[in-house]
Design an enzyme around this catalytic site. Structure first.
Site, short mmCIF file in Angstrom:
data_model
loop_
_atom_site.label_atom_id
_atom_site.label_comp_id
_atom_site.label_asym_id
_atom_site.label_seq_id
_atom_site.Cartn_x
_atom_site.Cartn_y
_atom_site.Cartn_z
N GLU A 1 33.52 54.12 32.07
CA GLU A 1 33.55 53.03 31.08
C GLU A 1 33.07 51.78 31.79
O GLU A 1 33.13 51.70 33.01
CB GLU A 1 34.98 52.82 30.56
CG GLU A 1 35.87 51.93 31.46
CD GLU A 1 36.19 52.55 32.81
OE1 GLU A 1 36.14 53.79 32.93
OE2 GLU A 1 36.49 51.79 33.76
N LYS B 1 33.56 46.74 43.38
CA LYS B 1 33.64 47.96 42.58
C LYS B 1 32.98 49.16 43.25
O LYS B 1 33.38 50.29 43.01
CB LYS B 1 33.02 47.71 41.21
CG LYS B 1 33.83 46.72 40.39
CD LYS B 1 33.98 47.14 38.96
CE LYS B 1 35.02 46.30 38.26
NZ LYS B 1 34.62 44.88 38.13
N SER C 1 35.74 38.57 45.12
CA SER C 1 35.49 39.94 44.65
C SER C 1 34.03 40.24 44.33
O SER C 1 33.62 41.39 44.38
CB SER C 1 36.36 40.23 43.43
OG SER C 1 36.18 39.26 42.42
C1 LIG Z 1 35.42 43.93 37.55
C2 LIG Z 1 35.57 42.73 38.38
C3 LIG Z 1 36.82 42.10 38.56
C4 LIG Z 1 38.07 42.53 37.85
O1 LIG Z 1 38.50 43.83 38.10
P1 LIG Z 1 39.77 44.13 39.00
O2 LIG Z 1 39.99 45.58 38.79
O3 LIG Z 1 40.90 43.29 38.49
O4 LIG Z 1 39.42 43.79 40.39
C5 LIG Z 1 36.90 41.01 39.41
N1 LIG Z 1 35.81 40.54 40.05
C6 LIG Z 1 34.58 41.11 39.89
C7 LIG Z 1 33.44 40.52 40.63
C8 LIG Z 1 34.43 42.22 39.05
O5 LIG Z 1 33.21 42.77 38.91
#
Ligand SMILES: *Cc1c(COP(=O)(O)O)cnc(C)c1O
Length: 407
Positions: A123, A101, A391
């Site tokens: 948000e 993010k 992610s």
């Molecule tokens: C917010 C988040 C997601 C999901 O958001 P996407 O916009 O679909 O990437 C996935 N993994 C983590 C670690 C997150 O913080």
């Protein structure tokens, strides 16, 4: 290929058709007051992207502050245990603040600064995007107000604390389910009241141009991964996998491979307690939803009989949104990307295995992509490569997961 045939891709592999649209999806279904602001944002974004000084500033902050490039790691233990293909991870969990993010929050923060804005509105669901936004605001010397569902404020106390420590104001939103959807509603209302502020949207969703902007700032994941695989293995992966909430980490890594037809691409949604239990038990928008409008754009939606966004559920707080990025809706229809769903239980098992067999604690969101990978690997050839976008890191999930793992 399924219905719709081959996606029309431009040279970056973007599935955009006319500006603001991905096939029939996307667009800008908003009140006039917001449409004017989006127009101004689009113009500023175009100018920034065309300005080498902006690109240089962005690259510098990604290197010095975020710690990019994030590495690619081969998981030899899990690959051996599964039999079949080789598993690689793109390590967004190693970024400053612990997830992908920050790439987008800093990019949009720099854009806001360039536009002369002094105040960021964001948000947040679980608090990860709120924390990334608060971090960007602190670095860039801006004020930051984060709208967060009251339910999430209560269950994500450590992230609320992080945002406050970083100097942000957290505003609890108490109507409806008091979670992410209402947080977006609250942030949009605040933006309409304070048009001098910059709305820093956290995923590849929302009215145009947000999906395009978020894709741009997250595409660093895919372009790095592509180069890293070519350097390390002399070839591209056979399959690329990411979890899909709003779809930003997924479109970020997919963007590096969409134009390579030999690379299979899979997006993994949360099946929660099981798709067979119906609305309210999952958040698998592409797998189980249908086209509709939510938050000012056309996409797949999980809606009730009255056409209202349905309550959604996933053990992963970052994945429980009743809509999805419009580019994913288009990539599903064209068949370029396959979308599947895995349950809470499968994600929890994958989480435990990455911890114990590879020494990496993944976010429960990312564990959805891993769960699919663990099912897929045994049917791949030994030299085939499966690349998962990890992610984020999972420290934030330990309180929830340890009891479920019997630990
Ligand atoms: C917010 C988040 C997601 C999901 O958001 P996407 O916009 O679909 O990437 C996935 N993994 C983590 C670690 C997150 O913080």
């Amino acid at each position: 290929m399924s219905k719709g045939g081959t996606a029309v891709l431009n040279e970056q592999g973007a599935a955009r058709t006319k500006r603001g649209y991905f096939g029939p999806y996307g667009g800008r279904f908003v009140p006039e007051g917001i449409a004017v602001l989006l127009e101004e944002l689009e113009k500023a974004f175009d100018e920034a992207v065309a300005d080498p000084t902006f690109r240089k500033e962005l690259d510098e902050v990604l290197v010095e502050f975020v710690g990019r490039p994030s590495p690619v790691t081969e998981c030899r233990n899990l690959s051996r245990a599964c039999g079949g293909g080789r598993l690689f991870l793109k390590r967004e969990d190693l970024n400053h603040t612990g997830a992908h993010k920050i790439n987008n929050a800093l990019g949009q923060g720099l854009l806001a600064k360039r536009m002369g804005k002094k105040r960021l509105i964001a948000e947040t669901g679980a608090g990860m995007h709120g924390t990334a936004s608060a971090t960007a605001a602190a670095l860039l010397g801006m004020e930051c107000v984060v709208y967060m569902g009251a339910v999430d404020v209560a269950r994500q106390a450590p992230n609320v604390g992080r945002m406050r420590a970083l100097g942000a104001t957290v505003v609890p939103v108490s109507f409806g389910q008091a979670t992410l959807k209402e947080a977006v509603d609250g942030a949009l209302a605040a933006w309409m009241e304070d048009p001098e502020a910059f709305y820093l949207l956290g995923s590849a969703v929302g009215p145009s141009p947000y999906p395009e902007i978020v894709r741009f700032f997250q595409s660093v994941i895919g372009s790095e991964a592509r180069t890293q695989m070519l350097q390390r293995e002399g070839r591209l992966p056979d399959e690329v996998v990411a979890c899909v909430g709003g779809g930003s980490n997924a479109i970020g890594i997919f963007s590096g491979f969409l134009a390579d037809p030999q690379v299979a691409i899979t997006g993994v949604e949360p099946a929660g307690k099981g798709l067979h239990l119906g609305l309210g038990a999952h958040a698998a928008t592409l797998v189980a939803g249908s086209p509709g409008v939510v938050h000012g754009f056309n996409t797949y939606v999980l809606a009730d009989d009255a056409g209202e966004p349905a309550p959604v559920y996933s053990i992963a707080p970052g994945l429980d949104y009743p809509g999805v990025g419009p580019e994913h809706a288009y990539l599903k229809d064209t068949g370029r990307v396959q979308y599947v769903a895995v349950t809470d239980e499968e994600a929890i098992t994958a989480f435990g295995r990455l911890c114990r067999e590879e020494g990496i604690i993944p976010a429960i969101e990312s564990s959805h992509a891993l769960a699919y990978a663990l099912k897929r690997l045994p049917s791949m050839e030994k030299e085939q490569i499966l690349l998962v976008n990890l992610s984020g890191r999972g420290d934030k999930d330990l309180d929830t997961l340890l009891p479920l793992l019997g630990l």
